[in-house]
Motif scaffolding. Sequence first.
Motif, mmCIF file in Angstrom:
data_model
loop_
_atom_site.group_PDB
_atom_site.id
_atom_site.type_symbol
_atom_site.label_atom_id
_atom_site.label_comp_id
_atom_site.label_asym_id
_atom_site.label_seq_id
_atom_site.Cartn_x
_atom_site.Cartn_y
_atom_site.Cartn_z
ATOM 1 N N THR A 203 0.801 -1.236 0.000
ATOM 2 C CA THR A 203 0.000 0.000 0.000
ATOM 3 C C THR A 203 0.826 1.276 0.000
ATOM 4 N N HIS A 204 2.115 1.177 0.129
ATOM 5 C CA HIS A 204 2.972 2.369 0.144
ATOM 6 C C HIS A 204 4.051 2.218 -0.936
ATOM 7 N N PRO A 205 3.820 2.747 -2.121
ATOM 8 C CA PRO A 205 4.769 2.581 -3.230
ATOM 9 C C PRO A 205 6.173 3.067 -2.906
ATOM 10 N N GLU A 206 6.267 4.150 -2.134
ATOM 11 C CA GLU A 206 7.607 4.665 -1.832
ATOM 12 C C GLU A 206 8.381 3.717 -0.924
ATOM 13 N N VAL A 207 7.673 3.041 -0.007
ATOM 14 C CA VAL A 207 8.311 2.055 0.857
ATOM 15 C C VAL A 207 8.756 0.857 0.028
ATOM 16 N N ALA A 208 7.857 0.395 -0.840
ATOM 17 C CA ALA A 208 8.199 -0.745 -1.689
ATOM 18 C C ALA A 208 9.379 -0.409 -2.590
ATOM 19 N N GLY A 239 7.699 -7.971 -5.936
ATOM 20 C CA GLY A 239 7.040 -7.068 -6.872
ATOM 21 C C GLY A 239 6.903 -7.756 -8.216
ATOM 22 N N GLU A 240 7.292 -7.070 -9.284
ATOM 23 C CA GLU A 240 7.205 -7.641 -10.634
ATOM 24 C C GLU A 240 8.463 -8.401 -11.029
ATOM 25 N N ARG A 241 9.409 -8.528 -10.130
ATOM 26 C CA ARG A 241 10.684 -9.168 -10.472
ATOM 27 C C ARG A 241 10.594 -10.688 -10.344
ATOM 28 N N ASP A 242 11.609 -11.382 -10.840
ATOM 29 C CA ASP A 242 11.624 -12.843 -10.776
ATOM 30 C C ASP A 242 12.982 -13.389 -10.349
#
Length: 741
Positions: A203-208, A239-242
Motif C-alpha cells: 500500500t505504500h509505493p515509496e516504501v516498496a 514485486g514484478e521481479r523474478d
Amino acid sequence: MPAELDSALDPEQQAAVTARRGPVCVLAGAGTGKTRTITRRIAHLVSAGHVAPGQVLAVTFTARAAGELRTRLRSYGVGGVQARTFHAAALRQLRYFWPRVVGDEQWQLIEGKLRAVGQAAHRAGADTNTESLRDLASEIEWAKASLITPERYPAEVARVRRDVPAAAELVAKVYAGYEALKNSSGLLDFDDLLLHTAAALETHPEVAGEFRERYRCFVVDEYQDVTPLQQRVLDAWLGERDDLTVVGDANQTIYTFAGATPRYLLDFSRRFPDAVVVRLQRDYRSTPQVVAAANTVISAARGQTAGTRLRLEGQQPPGPEPTFKEYDDEPAEASAVAASIRRMISDGIPASEIAVLFRVNAQSEVYERALDDAGVPFQVRGGERFFARPEVRQAMVTLRSAGANAPRPGADGAAVRGAGDRRAAGGDGVTGGDGAVGGDGAVGGDGVVGGAVAVAGDGAGDADSPSALAQAVRAVLVPLGLTDEPAAGSAGRQRWESLDALVGLARELARDEPDADLARFAVELATRADASHPPTVQGVTLASLHAAKGLEWDAVFLVGLVDGTLPIQHAEGDDAKIEEERRLLYVGVTRARRHLAMSWALSRAAGGRRHRRRSRFLYGLIPDHDPEARVATGRGGSKPKCRICGSPLIGVDALKMRRCSDCPSDVDVELLDRLKAWRSTTAKQQQVPTYVVFTDATLAAIAEHRPVDNAGLVGIPGIGARKLDRYGPDVLALVTAEDSS
C-alpha cells in the motif's frame, strides 16, 4: 565461478549453482547437499558481479539454519548477505519503515499470546484452562498463516474439514476478540510482523520502491513449508521481479497442520514458465541401504506430492541393512533399544550420534526410563521431559493429595467408605460407592482435585484389565483432561496422551504390587521423576519426528511404529493427513546416516493383550513380507504353510513354529527348560534382558524343531548370522545333549 567454489559439486549441483540469474527451483532430496548448493549459488552470483552481497536476502525457517547459511557464506569470503528467518527479516523491515507507514510510536511485540487469548476467551465464554488456550492460540496462528479472517474462519474450517478445538463460531469469536484487544493495546504478535510488512509494501509505493532498490535477489530455503502468509510477504518483496531461487522437497512436507503448503513449490514452473528446475537426488548422507528404505517408504505416496517424487541415489559406501523388530510390549521394546544403544556406544559410536525418534512426545517416558536403567546419557529435544510437563506435574500433585486423603482398605480388601465422608478438600468431592470421584470433582485453584478416590479390590489381573488402582488413577485424572477419547487440538491431545501414560504406569505397578494404592502410586511417580534426570553430558537424542527435521545421526531408532500412532489415530479417514504421516516416516528414515532400526510393540503395557498392528507404512518395506503385511513370504515368493494343517501362517510366532498357534505342539518340554536356564545364565553374564538373547517364541521353536546344525538354526526366524555366531554352539550343544540322552 572461482575454482574453490566449483570443487566437490556434482553435475546437478553445479547446474543449480551456475544457473542464469532469474527464477530457479531446486528440488533437493534429503541429504543431497542443498545448503552447500544454495550458498555456493549466492557466492557465484556475487563473484560473477550479478549482485552485491548486501542485495541478497536469504530466508529460511529456523535461526539455526539462517546461522549456518551465514557461516558458510563467510567461509567462501562472501560477507554482508542477509540470511534470516521470515519473521526476523520482517521485524527488521517493519522497525525501519514503521514511522512512515504508522507513526512515531512503535507497537510492542508480545512474545507469548496466551494472556491476551485468555482474556478474549473469557469474554467469549470459552474454556480458559491452559490447554484450551494453547489450542486456541495455535488455531489463531493457523488462521492468520492461512490468511483467514475471523469472519471467514467457520466457512474455511468446514471447507477443509479441519479438526477444531471448539465450535468454529466460538473459535472465531475468540479470534476476533483477540485481534481487537491486541490492536486497542498497540500490540503485535509474530504473525502481525508478516501481515504488516506485506501491507506496508503493498500500500505504500515509496516504501516498496526503497526496499526493492535495496534487495535485488531472494533465496528461500525449505520452500515446501511456506504458508500463504509467508508467500504473500515474498510476493511483496519481489514485486514484478523474478530474481528468486527456491529450494525444497515436497516429500518432506510435514507442517500442513500449521498452514504450510507445498503448492507454491509444486506450481513454481507454472508461475515462472522460464524457470530453471534442477533435481538433486544424489544422497551424500546415508548408505544405499538406508536410501533404499526411504525410497520404498515414499514410493507408495499418493496425492499432491506424488508427481514430484524424488528418488534418492545413495552415494555412501554400503552399510548394514535396516533392522525390523517386533516386541510383545513397549517396555520390552524400550529395553531392547536401550541395550542396542549401549552396545553401539561400546563399539565406538558416540552417544551424540544416536537418536531415538517417535511420533508423539508422550512416547519419550518409557525410553527415558530404559536409557536411565541402561546407564546411557540422553537429552530430550523438541519437548519437555515427561515428568517436567505441566500436565504431568499437576497430575502428580493431584494424585499425591488424593492418595493422602483416600480411605484405607478394610480387612476384606474393599475400601472403607462412609456416606458423607468429606475428608477430601473441596466440599462435594465425595467418593461415591463405585470408586469414582463424586460431585463435580473440579480442580481447585491450587490444582488439587476436590475429592478422594477409594481403592477397591486387590488390583490384580491382566495388565490390560481395569485394575482397581488403574481405575482409581483414571478417576482422579478425568477432571484434569483424561477423557475416553483423545481431545481435539494438539495441546489437548498431548495432555491426554501424558495422562493416559500415567494410567499405564498404574497398571504396571498394580501387576507388580497387587496391594498398591494411590499413596503408593504417588511415591512411585516421585521416585521415577527423581531417577529420570539424565547426566549433564550430551547423550543420545530423544525427539519427535517433527523435532528431528533438519537433523541427522549415524544411528537412528524409529520406535513405536504401530497403526494408531504412525499414522496417528486422528488422521484416519483423511487421505491427505495419512499421506503427511507417511512423509513423517520418510523424514525419520532419512535422518540416519548408517544404522537404521525400526521397531514396534504389540501391546502397550507389559503382559498386556497383543492387539496392536505394526504401521501400514512398513508394508512392503520389511524383507520377505508381502504387501498385505500379515503373511510372510518364503524365499521363492510362496507363502509358508503350517506343517501340520497346511494353512498359510499368520504372525511372527506361527512363522517361528512353522505351524498355526492352535495346531498341536510337539515341543520338547525338557529341552525348553534347559534352553531357558541357559538363556537366563547367558543374559546375566552379558547384563542384558533375557529376550535380547532369544525370545520365548524362538526358544520354543528351537525346542520344537530340535535343529542339529547351523542350517537348521538359521532356518528359524529370529536367528540371524550374528546370533548364530554368538549363541549357535551353545544351543546346538544343548540340543545334541538332549538327543543323545
